[in-house]
Design a protein around this motif. Structure first.
Motif, PDB file in Angstrom:
ATOM      1  N   ASP A   6      47.212 -43.019  98.841  1.00 52.61           N
ATOM      2  CA  ASP A   6      48.605 -42.745  99.701  1.00 52.61           C
ATOM      3  C   ASP A   6      49.733 -42.634  98.294  1.00 52.61           C
ATOM      4  O   ASP A   6      49.400 -43.353  97.511  1.00 52.61           O
ATOM      5  N   LYS A   7      50.116 -42.193  98.563  1.00 52.45           N
ATOM      6  CA  LYS A   7      51.940 -41.510  97.707  1.00 52.45           C
ATOM      7  C   LYS A   7      52.258 -43.141  97.826  1.00 52.45           C
ATOM      8  O   LYS A   7      52.743 -43.644  96.663  1.00 52.45           O
ATOM      9  N   ASN A   8      52.487 -44.024  98.393  1.00 52.76           N
ATOM     10  CA  ASN A   8      53.892 -45.314  98.349  1.00 52.76           C
ATOM     11  C   ASN A   8      52.559 -46.572  97.758  1.00 52.76           C
ATOM     12  O   ASN A   8      53.269 -47.062  97.128  1.00 52.76           O
ATOM     13  N   ALA A   9      51.497 -46.463  98.317  1.00 52.55           N
ATOM     14  CA  ALA A   9      50.257 -47.382  97.617  1.00 52.55           C
ATOM     15  C   ALA A   9      49.919 -47.064  95.940  1.00 52.55           C
ATOM     16  O   ALA A   9      49.992 -48.055  95.048  1.00 52.55           O
ATOM     17  N   ASN A  10      49.906 -45.700  95.867  1.00 53.12           N
ATOM     18  CA  ASN A  10      49.843 -45.656  94.672  1.00 53.12           C
ATOM     19  C   ASN A  10      50.315 -43.861  93.975  1.00 53.12           C
ATOM     20  O   ASN A  10      49.901 -43.442  93.936  1.00 53.12           O
ATOM     21  N   PRO A  11      51.297 -44.196  93.215  1.00 49.37           N
ATOM     22  CA  PRO A  11      52.496 -43.503  93.324  1.00 49.37           C
ATOM     23  C   PRO A  11      51.940 -42.517  92.130  1.00 49.37           C
ATOM     24  O   PRO A  11      52.265 -41.676  91.579  1.00 49.37           O
ATOM     25  N   ASN A  12      51.338 -43.315  90.878  1.00 43.98           N
ATOM     26  CA  ASN A  12      51.169 -42.489  89.652  1.00 43.98           C
ATOM     27  C   ASN A  12      50.157 -41.873  89.389  1.00 43.98           C
ATOM     28  O   ASN A  12      49.459 -40.310  89.118  1.00 43.98           O
ATOM     29  N   THR A  13      49.013 -42.319  90.275  1.00 45.26           N
ATOM     30  CA  THR A  13      48.168 -41.474  91.007  1.00 45.26           C
ATOM     31  C   THR A  13      47.556 -40.576  91.784  1.00 45.26           C
ATOM     32  O   THR A  13      47.530 -39.558  91.538  1.00 45.26           O
ATOM     33  N   TYR A  14      48.934 -40.756  92.471  1.00 47.90           N
ATOM     34  CA  TYR A  14      48.739 -39.926  93.862  1.00 47.90           C
ATOM     35  C   TYR A  14      50.032 -37.980  92.871  1.00 47.90           C
ATOM     36  O   TYR A  14      48.683 -37.519  92.474  1.00 47.90           O
ATOM     37  N   ARG A  15      50.382 -38.255  91.960  1.00 42.90           N
ATOM     38  CA  ARG A  15      51.355 -36.997  90.965  1.00 42.90           C
ATOM     39  C   ARG A  15      50.459 -36.817  89.796  1.00 42.90           C
ATOM     40  O   ARG A  15      50.444 -35.817  90.340  1.00 42.90           O
ATOM     41  N   TRP A  16      49.265 -37.572  89.143  1.00 45.14           N
ATOM     42  CA  TRP A  16      48.756 -37.167  88.798  1.00 45.14           C
ATOM     43  C   TRP A  16      47.166 -36.034  89.539  1.00 45.14           C
ATOM     44  O   TRP A  16      47.265 -35.220  89.189  1.00 45.14           O
ATOM     45  N   ALA A  17      46.880 -36.717  90.686  1.00 46.15           N
ATOM     46  CA  ALA A  17      45.564 -36.550  91.103  1.00 46.15           C
ATOM     47  C   ALA A  17      46.521 -34.887  91.975  1.00 46.15           C
ATOM     48  O   ALA A  17      45.853 -34.186  91.911  1.00 46.15           O
ATOM     49  N   LEU A  18      47.887 -34.551  92.411  1.00 46.29           N
ATOM     50  CA  LEU A  18      48.407 -33.252  92.825  1.00 46.29           C
ATOM     51  C   LEU A  18      48.481 -32.418  91.777  1.00 46.29           C
ATOM     52  O   LEU A  18      48.029 -31.119  91.606  1.00 46.29           O
ATOM     53  N   HIS A  19      48.648 -32.913  90.905  1.00 41.55           N
ATOM     54  CA  HIS A  19      48.978 -32.649  89.011  1.00 41.55           C
ATOM     55  C   HIS A  19      47.632 -31.974  88.550  1.00 41.55           C
ATOM     56  O   HIS A  19      47.017 -30.291  88.302  1.00 41.55           O
TER      57      HIS A  19
END
Length: 126
Positions: free
Chosen positions: A46-59
């Motif tokens: 989830d983007k709201n709960a884990n913003p850094n992991t979300y950013r990294w995973a999309l990249h």
């Protein structure tokens, strides 16, 4: 070299100050870690709960070409939102489509202007 994070929160904390799981560029460790996260979470966290992991995973998914299931609270909210009046939607869509035209090369005449760039009053005066 694989990196085993004991929890998603540990990976989130690691990515708070880093762009990759190891070093300063993409590596197989990123790819392997992303596959583990996707397997454990059923997609990108989830983007709201884990913003850094979300950013990294999309990249990383963009670099590897992995098709991923993005699960986000905002996406869930959009699907749960009630539909407004259906009669207003086609009219609004038609108006938006009419306003969506951009004359990028300047070769389309403007409304009310002839080929010489004159409006009706200027053309009548000449």
């Amino acid at each position: 070299m694989t990196f085993a994070f004991k929890s998603l929160s540990q990976l989130e904390e690691h990515l708070l100050t880093r762009s990759y799981v190891s070093g300063f560029s993409f590596s197989e460790g990123d790819s392997a870690c992303l596959k583990q996260v996707i397997a454990a979470e059923g997609g990108i966290p989830d983007k709201n709960a884990n913003p850094n992991t979300y950013r990294w995973a999309l990249h990383i998914s963009a670099l590897t070409g992995l098709g991923v299931n993005v699960k986000s609270a905002s996406a869930a909210a959009k699907t749960a939102a009630p539909a407004s009046s259906s009669a207003a939607k086609p009219a609004a869509a038609k108006a938006a489509a009419a306003d969506d035209f951009d004359d990028l090369f300047g070769d389309e005449p403007e409304d009310g202007v002839n080929e010489d760039g004159e409006n009706a009053a200027e053309a009548a005066a000449t």
